[in-house]
Design a protein around this motif. Structure first.
Motif, mmCIF file in Angstrom:
data_model
loop_
_atom_site.group_PDB
_atom_site.id
_atom_site.type_symbol
_atom_site.label_atom_id
_atom_site.label_comp_id
_atom_site.label_asym_id
_atom_site.label_seq_id
_atom_site.Cartn_x
_atom_site.Cartn_y
_atom_site.Cartn_z
ATOM 1 N N SER A 163 40.593 -23.256 -9.785
ATOM 2 C CA SER A 163 39.604 -24.291 -9.473
ATOM 3 C C SER A 163 38.189 -23.729 -9.496
ATOM 4 O O SER A 163 37.979 -22.519 -9.564
ATOM 5 N N TYR A 164 37.222 -24.669 -9.473
ATOM 6 C CA TYR A 164 35.810 -24.331 -9.368
ATOM 7 C C TYR A 164 35.267 -24.888 -8.052
ATOM 8 O O TYR A 164 35.643 -25.986 -7.631
ATOM 9 N N LEU A 165 34.369 -24.135 -7.439
ATOM 10 C CA LEU A 165 33.696 -24.564 -6.216
ATOM 11 C C LEU A 165 32.200 -24.611 -6.490
ATOM 12 O O LEU A 165 31.648 -23.694 -7.094
ATOM 13 N N PHE A 166 31.551 -25.710 -6.090
ATOM 14 C CA PHE A 166 30.098 -25.733 -6.187
ATOM 15 C C PHE A 166 29.503 -26.262 -4.894
ATOM 16 O O PHE A 166 30.098 -27.078 -4.202
ATOM 17 N N ARG A 167 28.335 -25.731 -4.554
ATOM 18 C CA ARG A 167 27.590 -26.150 -3.375
ATOM 19 C C ARG A 167 26.168 -26.486 -3.811
ATOM 20 O O ARG A 167 25.518 -25.678 -4.483
ATOM 21 N N VAL A 168 25.699 -27.662 -3.424
ATOM 22 C CA VAL A 168 24.389 -28.141 -3.843
ATOM 23 C C VAL A 168 23.546 -28.450 -2.613
ATOM 24 O O VAL A 168 24.016 -29.109 -1.677
ATOM 25 N N SER A 169 22.319 -27.975 -2.608
ATOM 26 C CA SER A 169 21.398 -28.238 -1.508
ATOM 27 C C SER A 169 20.756 -29.605 -1.692
ATOM 28 O O SER A 169 20.111 -29.866 -2.708
ATOM 29 N N LEU A 170 20.947 -30.499 -0.709
ATOM 30 C CA LEU A 170 20.428 -31.864 -0.803
ATOM 31 C C LEU A 170 19.723 -32.274 0.493
ATOM 32 O O LEU A 170 20.112 -33.252 1.146
ATOM 33 N N PRO A 171 18.688 -31.560 0.887
ATOM 34 C CA PRO A 171 17.984 -31.927 2.129
ATOM 35 C C PRO A 171 17.270 -33.259 1.984
ATOM 36 O O PRO A 171 16.666 -33.558 0.949
ATOM 37 N N GLY A 172 17.351 -34.064 3.027
ATOM 38 C CA GLY A 172 16.673 -35.352 3.016
ATOM 39 C C GLY A 172 17.376 -36.429 2.233
ATOM 40 O O GLY A 172 16.840 -37.532 2.065
ATOM 41 N N VAL A 173 18.581 -36.154 1.753
ATOM 42 C CA VAL A 173 19.336 -37.138 0.964
ATOM 43 C C VAL A 173 20.244 -37.940 1.891
ATOM 44 O O VAL A 173 20.931 -37.373 2.737
ATOM 45 N N ARG A 174 20.214 -39.246 1.730
ATOM 46 C CA ARG A 174 21.041 -40.106 2.569
ATOM 47 C C ARG A 174 22.514 -39.852 2.289
ATOM 48 O O ARG A 174 22.923 -39.720 1.142
ATOM 49 N N ARG A 175 23.300 -39.826 3.354
ATOM 50 C CA ARG A 175 24.730 -39.568 3.222
ATOM 51 C C ARG A 175 25.545 -40.849 3.213
ATOM 52 O O ARG A 175 26.769 -40.817 3.279
ATOM 53 N N ASP A 176 24.888 -41.984 3.139
ATOM 54 C CA ASP A 176 25.568 -43.270 3.103
ATOM 55 C C ASP A 176 26.305 -43.425 1.777
ATOM 56 O O ASP A 176 25.765 -43.148 0.703
ATOM 57 N N GLU A 177 27.564 -43.870 1.830
ATOM 58 C CA GLU A 177 28.387 -43.990 0.632
ATOM 59 C C GLU A 177 27.786 -44.939 -0.401
ATOM 60 O O GLU A 177 27.969 -44.763 -1.601
ATOM 61 N N LYS A 178 27.067 -45.963 0.055
ATOM 62 C CA LYS A 178 26.501 -46.923 -0.904
ATOM 63 C C LYS A 178 25.305 -46.348 -1.658
ATOM 64 O O LYS A 178 24.904 -46.870 -2.699
ATOM 65 N N ASP A 179 24.723 -45.257 -1.132
ATOM 66 C CA ASP A 179 23.559 -44.641 -1.772
ATOM 67 C C ASP A 179 23.897 -43.343 -2.498
ATOM 68 O O ASP A 179 23.101 -42.868 -3.312
ATOM 69 N N PHE A 180 25.054 -42.770 -2.209
ATOM 70 C CA PHE A 180 25.369 -41.440 -2.736
ATOM 71 C C PHE A 180 26.677 -41.460 -3.514
ATOM 72 O O PHE A 180 27.650 -42.109 -3.108
ATOM 73 N N SER A 181 26.703 -40.758 -4.630
ATOM 74 C CA SER A 181 27.927 -40.663 -5.426
ATOM 75 C C SER A 181 27.951 -39.344 -6.185
ATOM 76 O O SER A 181 26.906 -38.750 -6.468
#
Length: 376
Positions: free
Chosen positions: A279-297
């Motif tokens: 498998s592959y693992l990735f980690r992305v820095s997303l400060p200030g990004v809304r964690r609401d499912e309707k806004d994030f995908s």
């Protein structure tokens, strides 16, 4: 038997292991809302479910381990099962009988029948299990009062309610759990006692600020590693010289320690990518990004392409908080609005075998399983 299993589980270890797995996880059934945990179904004497009732979901064994270690984050180390034992229990082949027990005790496959909850991509330290969901606020009326009190005493928790996001994204490495991690800020008086400053250049030299930024060089020429990104001042600065220095920098910040060794620049979108056998693992820095499912995908394609879409909520010129209006003097964070981020993993993957977690530390972590090569 492998030396890691030289000693079998204590009664307290097994009690917590079995109770956590049976209470916080449930079969994912189409028509059952809320889901009833495996132990609740057993206590209520419900009839066995059929394959047609299954929802067809899956859960990563890493999530199962995260929940287990999150529940025991306050417990004494002596009652916490090491990761190899935990995975052996989930795989249904933990060495038995338990210490001091005359007969084998039930394992994960007793709670969740393997024909309905198949372990996919089984490896020593990974895999997914079909048709199981996490229940963060389980029903516990059927649990004996003395067992509830024993659970509270051993875990240090007041009740069974868990924060869903924190539990599913709890950090664990090997067979140790990482928690209560703090970041200490250096005071100016402490910094004045050093003859070096972490970083390699000062930027944004404009008067009237109490902070400064030290950024890494963008020179691509390879250089010898001389330490964690240090530059040396000609001599130890006096308090007045230091005050003059920070007074000339506007809208900046100081980095010290491990933070000064990372890449400096736009913090949204910085990422790390790792690879294991399957498998592959990735980690992305997303400060200030809304964690609401309707806004994030997050979408993953067969060729390894990853597309992240979201909405940022930072970078406003004016911020209203606590019945007050703040006019922002600096705006280094991303401006508010929608964004997209795309990148490609090193190889093809199976989009159906992808698990992503957007943790409260503003890091989105995803694990995508490689495409299995057919054997000739």
């Amino acid at each position: 038997m492998d030396s890691v299993y030289g000693e079998l589980l204590t009664d307290d270890q097994y009690f917590l292991l079995y109770l956590i797995m049976g209470t916080y996880f449930a079969p994912d059934l189409k028509q059952e809302r809320p889901q009833k945990s495996a132990l609740q179904r057993h206590a209520e004497g419900l009839p066995p479910y059929t394959v047609d009732e299954l929802a067809g979901s899956d859960i990563d064994t890493a999530v199962i381990a995260s929940v287990y270690y999150y529940v025991l984050r306050k417990a004494e180390p002596s009652v916490v099962v090491r990761l190899p034992w935990l995975l052996q229990f989930v795989h249904g082949d933990l060495p038995t009988p338990m210490r001091g027990s005359a007969a084998p005790r039930p394992q994960f496959n007793y709670l969740f029948r393997p024909e309905f909850h198949r372990l996919v991509h089984c490896k020593n330290r990974g895999g997914t299990i079909e048709n199981i969901v996490f229940v963060n606020n389980p029903t516990i009326y059927y649990i004996e009062l003395e067992d509830i009190e024993r659970f509270k005493r051993l875990t240090g928790l007041e009740d069974f309610l868990l924060d869903r996001d924190s539990a599913m994204s709890h950090i664990w490495v090997s067979d140790k759990v990482l928690y209560d991690i703090t970041v200490q800020e250096e005071k100016t008086d402490d910094i004045l006692q050093h003859n070096h400053v972490l970083g390699s250049a000062l930027h944004n030299a404009t008067p009237t600020s109490d902070s400064f930024r030290i950024s890494s060089s963008t020179n691509p020429t390879p250089v010898d590693d001389l330490g964690p990104g240090m530059i040396f001042l000609p001599s130890r600065p006096s308090r007045e010289e230091w005050s003059n220095l920070v007074a000339t920098i506007k809208s900046g910040f100081a980095l010290t320690g491990s933070a000064a060794r990372g890449q400096i620049g736009p913090v949204l979108g910085l990422m790390d990518i790792g690879e294991s056998e399957d498998s592959y693992l990735f980690r992305v820095s997303l400060p200030g990004v809304r964690r609401d499912e309707k806004d994030f995908s997050c979408e993953v394609e067969n060729d390894g392409s990853v597309l992240i879409k979201g909405v940022t909520s930072t970078g406003e010129k004016t911020v209203e908080k606590y019945s007050q209006v703040f006019e922002m003097q600096s705006q280094n964070l991303c401006p508010p609005g929608p964004f997209s981020l795309s990148f490609k993993l090193p190889g093809p993957v199976d989009p159906q075998q992808f698990h992503g977690t957007f943790a409260t530390d503003a890091i989105f972590e995803g694990i995508a399983w490689k495409v299995r090569r057919k054997k000739n």
